[in-house]
Structure formats: C-alpha cells, structure tokens
Design a protein around this motif. Structure first.
Motif, PDB file in Angstrom:
ATOM      1  N   LEU A 149       2.512  12.486 -11.311  1.00  0.00           N
ATOM      2  CA  LEU A 149       1.645  13.048 -12.337  1.00  0.00           C
ATOM      3  C   LEU A 149       1.401  12.030 -13.453  1.00  0.00           C
ATOM      4  N   ARG A 150       2.475  11.437 -13.905  1.00  0.00           N
ATOM      5  CA  ARG A 150       2.370  10.450 -14.983  1.00  0.00           C
ATOM      6  C   ARG A 150       1.467   9.292 -14.592  1.00  0.00           C
ATOM      7  N   ASP A 151       1.599   8.837 -13.338  1.00  0.00           N
ATOM      8  CA  ASP A 151       0.929   7.624 -12.879  1.00  0.00           C
ATOM      9  C   ASP A 151      -0.403   7.915 -12.187  1.00  0.00           C
ATOM     10  N   ASP A 152      -0.916   9.126 -12.390  1.00  0.00           N
ATOM     11  CA  ASP A 152      -2.221   9.511 -11.855  1.00  0.00           C
ATOM     12  C   ASP A 152      -2.261   9.397 -10.338  1.00  0.00           C
ATOM     13  N   PHE A 153      -1.142   9.698  -9.682  1.00  0.00           N
ATOM     14  CA  PHE A 153      -1.039   9.774  -8.227  1.00  0.00           C
ATOM     15  C   PHE A 153      -1.385   8.447  -7.541  1.00  0.00           C
ATOM     16  N   ARG A 154      -0.947   7.354  -8.135  1.00  0.00           N
ATOM     17  CA  ARG A 154      -1.273   6.058  -7.528  1.00  0.00           C
ATOM     18  C   ARG A 154      -0.203   5.021  -7.868  1.00  0.00           C
ATOM     19  N   CYS A 155      -0.185   3.947  -7.074  1.00  0.00           N
ATOM     20  CA  CYS A 155       0.725   2.831  -7.312  1.00  0.00           C
ATOM     21  C   CYS A 155       0.425   2.216  -8.674  1.00  0.00           C
ATOM     22  N   MET A 156       1.479   1.957  -9.447  1.00  0.00           N
ATOM     23  CA  MET A 156       1.307   1.449 -10.803  1.00  0.00           C
ATOM     24  C   MET A 156       0.837   0.000 -10.832  1.00  0.00           C
ATOM     25  N   VAL A 157       0.904  -0.689  -9.693  1.00  0.00           N
ATOM     26  CA  VAL A 157       0.489  -2.092  -9.634  1.00  0.00           C
ATOM     27  C   VAL A 157      -0.867  -2.241  -8.962  1.00  0.00           C
ATOM     28  N   THR A 158      -0.995  -1.707  -7.772  1.00  0.00           N
ATOM     29  CA  THR A 158      -2.206  -1.942  -6.981  1.00  0.00           C
ATOM     30  C   THR A 158      -3.283  -0.890  -7.201  1.00  0.00           C
ATOM     31  N   GLY A 159      -2.905   0.263  -7.754  1.00  0.00           N
ATOM     32  CA  GLY A 159      -3.872   1.343  -7.907  1.00  0.00           C
ATOM     33  C   GLY A 159      -4.096   2.138  -6.633  1.00  0.00           C
ATOM     34  N   LEU A 160      -3.341   1.828  -5.571  1.00  0.00           N
ATOM     35  CA  LEU A 160      -3.452   2.557  -4.308  1.00  0.00           C
ATOM     36  C   LEU A 160      -3.172   4.043  -4.544  1.00  0.00           C
ATOM     37  N   HIS A 262       4.321  -1.947 -23.242  1.00  0.00           N
ATOM     38  CA  HIS A 262       4.201  -1.519 -21.850  1.00  0.00           C
ATOM     39  C   HIS A 262       3.207  -2.356 -21.043  1.00  0.00           C
ATOM     40  N   ALA A 263       2.944  -3.581 -21.521  1.00  0.00           N
ATOM     41  CA  ALA A 263       2.125  -4.532 -20.755  1.00  0.00           C
ATOM     42  C   ALA A 263       3.056  -5.553 -20.116  1.00  0.00           C
ATOM     43  N   TYR A 264       2.795  -5.879 -18.845  1.00  0.00           N
ATOM     44  CA  TYR A 264       3.698  -6.752 -18.101  1.00  0.00           C
ATOM     45  C   TYR A 264       2.915  -7.746 -17.244  1.00  0.00           C
ATOM     46  N   CYS A 265       3.454  -8.946 -17.138  1.00  0.00           N
ATOM     47  CA  CYS A 265       3.002  -9.883 -16.119  1.00  0.00           C
ATOM     48  C   CYS A 265       3.655  -9.467 -14.802  1.00  0.00           C
ATOM     49  N   VAL A 266       2.866  -9.417 -13.748  1.00  0.00           N
ATOM     50  CA  VAL A 266       3.387  -9.066 -12.425  1.00  0.00           C
ATOM     51  C   VAL A 266       3.799 -10.356 -11.731  1.00  0.00           C
ATOM     52  N   SER A 277      -4.857  -7.197  -3.269  1.00  0.00           N
ATOM     53  CA  SER A 277      -5.020  -7.809  -4.582  1.00  0.00           C
ATOM     54  C   SER A 277      -3.987  -7.248  -5.564  1.00  0.00           C
ATOM     55  N   VAL A 278      -3.217  -8.133  -6.147  1.00  0.00           N
ATOM     56  CA  VAL A 278      -2.231  -7.758  -7.161  1.00  0.00           C
ATOM     57  C   VAL A 278      -2.649  -8.397  -8.480  1.00  0.00           C
ATOM     58  N   PRO A 279      -2.863  -7.616  -9.517  1.00  0.00           N
ATOM     59  CA  PRO A 279      -3.291  -8.188 -10.797  1.00  0.00           C
ATOM     60  C   PRO A 279      -2.214  -9.045 -11.428  1.00  0.00           C
ATOM     61  N   GLN A 280      -2.634  -9.981 -12.263  1.00  0.00           N
ATOM     62  CA  GLN A 280      -1.667 -10.816 -12.970  1.00  0.00           C
ATOM     63  C   GLN A 280      -0.936 -10.037 -14.050  1.00  0.00           C
ATOM     64  N   GLN A 281      -1.607  -9.066 -14.627  1.00  0.00           N
ATOM     65  CA  GLN A 281      -0.996  -8.229 -15.648  1.00  0.00           C
ATOM     66  C   GLN A 281      -1.329  -6.762 -15.384  1.00  0.00           C
ATOM     67  N   VAL A 282      -0.408  -5.912 -15.795  1.00  0.00           N
ATOM     68  CA  VAL A 282      -0.649  -4.469 -15.752  1.00  0.00           C
ATOM     69  C   VAL A 282      -0.208  -3.870 -17.083  1.00  0.00           C
ATOM     70  N   THR A 283      -0.828  -2.778 -17.449  1.00  0.00           N
ATOM     71  CA  THR A 283      -0.402  -2.004 -18.613  1.00  0.00           C
ATOM     72  C   THR A 283      -0.119  -0.588 -18.139  1.00  0.00           C
ATOM     73  N   PHE A 284       1.118  -0.167 -18.289  1.00  0.00           N
ATOM     74  CA  PHE A 284       1.492   1.165 -17.845  1.00  0.00           C
ATOM     75  C   PHE A 284       1.030   2.201 -18.870  1.00  0.00           C
ATOM     76  N   THR A 285       0.403   3.234 -18.391  1.00  0.00           N
ATOM     77  CA  THR A 285      -0.047   4.333 -19.253  1.00  0.00           C
ATOM     78  C   THR A 285       0.461   5.640 -18.671  1.00  0.00           C
ATOM     79  N   SER A 286       0.522   6.660 -19.513  1.00  0.00           N
ATOM     80  CA  SER A 286       1.099   7.927 -19.102  1.00  0.00           C
ATOM     81  C   SER A 286       0.124   9.072 -19.311  1.00  0.00           C
ATOM     82  N   ARG A 287       0.019   9.900 -18.296  1.00  0.00           N
ATOM     83  CA  ARG A 287      -0.724  11.141 -18.444  1.00  0.00           C
ATOM     84  C   ARG A 287       0.234  12.213 -18.961  1.00  0.00           C
ATOM     85  N   TYR A 288      -0.278  13.098 -19.759  1.00  0.00           N
ATOM     86  CA  TYR A 288       0.499  14.237 -20.250  1.00  0.00           C
ATOM     87  C   TYR A 288       1.703  13.822 -21.089  1.00  0.00           C
TER      88      TYR A 288
END
Length: 353
Positions: A149-160, A262-266, A277-288
């Motif tokens: 739920l927090r991660d919008d039903f997807r991988c936090m890195v790839t968006g899968l 909550h921003a990270y280099c991958v 494709s894996v992004p160089q950086q990701v920013t984790f965000t939370s729903r709810y």
C-alpha cells in the motif's frame, strides 16, 4: 574484488576525517601495520587475516555511524592489551562472521515468503488507513500488505507493478507497462527479532551481532526490532524478486543523497547486472502516511555491502558456502580448513560486553 587500504598520506587526502581526529588516525596506523603483516605472512591464515585487517581499515574510513568513537576505541585499546595485530584480526573476524552474514543471506529462493494477501484484506486495510489508523504489522503477511500500500503496489526501485495486486484490481491509474512478482524485503532479517526458540548457535550469532552494532553506537536497534517489531514498516522494502535476491547478496544497496530526505543513490555491484533499467537515484515516498524505510537501517546495510566488497569478505564468504556444498567430507590435504574454521567459529561463544 578486494581493494588494498590506502596508505597513510592517501587516506588523509581522500578521507579528511582522519586529519581532524588524531585517535582515528592512530587506529588506522595500527590497521595498516596489521595489513602489511598479513601480506608478508606465509601462514595458511594469511588470506583471512588480510581480509579481516581490511574490514577494520575500511570501517575506519567509512564509519557505519556518525559516532564511530566506540569502534575506534576498540581498535586503539588493542594496542594497550598487547598483540595488537592479533586483536585487530579478531575484531575483523567478528565483523566478518557476525555482521556481514547478517545481511548476506544464503538461503534457497523457495524459502522466501512472498504471500500475497487477498483482496478483502487489502480493502479492509485501505479503509483503516484512510480513516487515519496507523498500521502496526505483526507478521510477514501484514507487513507485506502494508508495504505494498505504501509503495503503490510496485517495486521501489524499478517501478515494476506487483502482478498479484494488479490481478486483484488494486492498482489505480492507467494500465501498467510492466508487471511481475514483488517481495517483502526485510532490511534486518526476520530471524533477528526472535531469540526464543532459537538453538544456542543462532542465539549466539544474534547476540554477537547486536553487540557489534552496539560498538558502532547503535544501542537502540535491538529494542526497535525485538519480537514482532522486526516487521515494522521502517524495516521493510518492496522489491522485485530479482532485486530482492541481489539485496540479500550485498550486490544492491542504497546510499543516502545528502540533504535530500529519503533520496538514495542506487548502487549495484558485479556480478549483478540488472536486466532492466535501474535509475541512478530514487526517492522513496509514502501513500497514506505509512512510515518509510529507516535511513539508519539502510545506512547500516549499505556500509556492510560496501565494506564486504572492498575488503574481499563478500567473495570469501561466497566461496566458503560454495565449498561447504562441494565438500561433503573434509579434504585430506587440508584444503577444506577454511570451511571448517568458519563454521566452527560460528559455534564458539564470544559475546563481549
């Protein structure tokens, strides 16, 4: 591939912290001498001692926490106790045998839990969160549901997009371009939360791991993760199956971007070459407003990954486990001695203060 420690001058240039902290520089000098002795040694233990010395050295250059004083004192006090080199090897051994295997998990993929909660459980959970009820997961299943739920039903890195969630029509918005299996990934492994019912070897392993974390100033980790609190959302990521495997093998980690919450280099490490494709950086965000993964927990995992590779420990431990599988009986020529040593040491109780 292992990287030799930089010499004193180069270390001061590349790691300015050493210039400003005389005690840390003194500790680093002791470790350089231990590394030199291991390189010059012809003893059978020379290879492992070299790795152990480099673990301690890289820990001084890349502190696990903002307060490395307890660890620095551990190194410097070795000089007071005598047999400085031996004490440094022992400190590196404890880290290699207890902290690195804590994150570098060797277990079959079939053993991983990847339960997908049913639609009714998601619907009830969604309603609870919308009603401002803060989640408190008590087991792996609940933790996975709330993390999804927090991660919008997807991988936090790839968006899968999680395929089970999509099939259950839990994913909002347009049709996703990719779906696949995702898994609930604990930064600190689930077994760390439960001492009761563990065999003596496992209890000793966990107790020593916590002791080592205390030495780096993380005295609050154990109460934060005790019992069912190991499933807290701060200790959980949603990752695609392949990413989960590499995270557990120390080939994938997240290094914080300064001044960006909550921003990270991958970071990925050979032999892991992502097939997507894996992004160089990701920013984790939370729903709810569900808690995000703890930056402290990710920092400890990242430090463990980085130091394991720089020191050569990750490759060495991989070889140990391969040899354990390939050597059902001890080789008569002594070739299996490192395997026997590694696993016997795990049975020895050495839990210091």
């Amino acid at each position: 591939m292992a990287v030799p420690l930089p010499n004193r001058h180069q270390a001061q240039e590349d790691y300015p912290r050493l210039k400003d902290h005389a005690e840390e520089l003194s500790a680093y000098d002791l470790v350089l001498e231990a590394e030199l002795q291991a390189v010059a040694s012809s003893e059978q233990s020379a290879t492992t001692n070299l790795i152990r010395a480099r673990i301690v050295g890289w820990l001084l250059l890349y502190p696990v926490s903002d307060n490395p004083a307890p660890f620095v004192y551990e190194v410097v006090s070795a000089n007071m106790r005598g047999d400085t080199t031996g004490q440094i090897y022992e400190l590196g051994r404890l880290y290699m045998d207890r902290i690195i295997p804590l994150f570098q998990q060797h277990r079959p993929a079939a053993a991983r839990q990847s339960t997908h909660p049913s639609r009714p459980s998601f619907d009830a959970l969604r309603n609870d969160i919308v009603a401002n009820m803060r989640p408190s997961p008590k087991d792996h299943k609940a933790s996975k549901a709330q993390a999804l739920l927090r991660d919008d039903f997807r991988c936090m890195v790839t968006g899968l997009v999680d395929i089970a969630s999509y099939a259950a029509r839990l994913v909002e918005g347009p049709r996703p371009t990719r779906t696949g299996r995702t898994e609930c990934v604990h930064i600190f492994p689930e077994s760390l939360g439960f001492l009761e019912g563990q065999d003596p070897e496992k209890k000793n392993f966990i107790a020593t791991a916590y002791t080592m974390l205390n030495r780096f100033g993380y005295t609050d980790i154990q109460p934060e993760l005790a019992g069912t609190k190991i499933h807290r959302l701060e200790n959980v990521l949603t990752l695609a199956t392949g990413m989960h495997e590499e995270f557990d093998q120390l080939n994938l980690w997240f290094e914080a971007v300064p001044d960006k919450p909550h921003a990270y280099c991958v970071i990925t490490h050979d032999p892991f070459i992502p097939g997507w494709s894996v992004p160089q950086q990701v920013t984790f965000t939370s729903r709810y407003d569900i808690p995000l993964p703890s930056p402290r927990y990710l920092r400890i995992h990242a430090a463990c990954c980085r130091i394991a590779h720089l020191s050569g420990a990750a490759e060495y431990i991989d070889k140990i486990y391969r040899d354990e599988e390939d050597l059902p009986v001890l080789a008569p020529d002594g070739a299996s001695a490192p395997v026997l040593e590694h696993f016997l040491q795990r049975l020895v109780t050495r839990v210091d203060g």
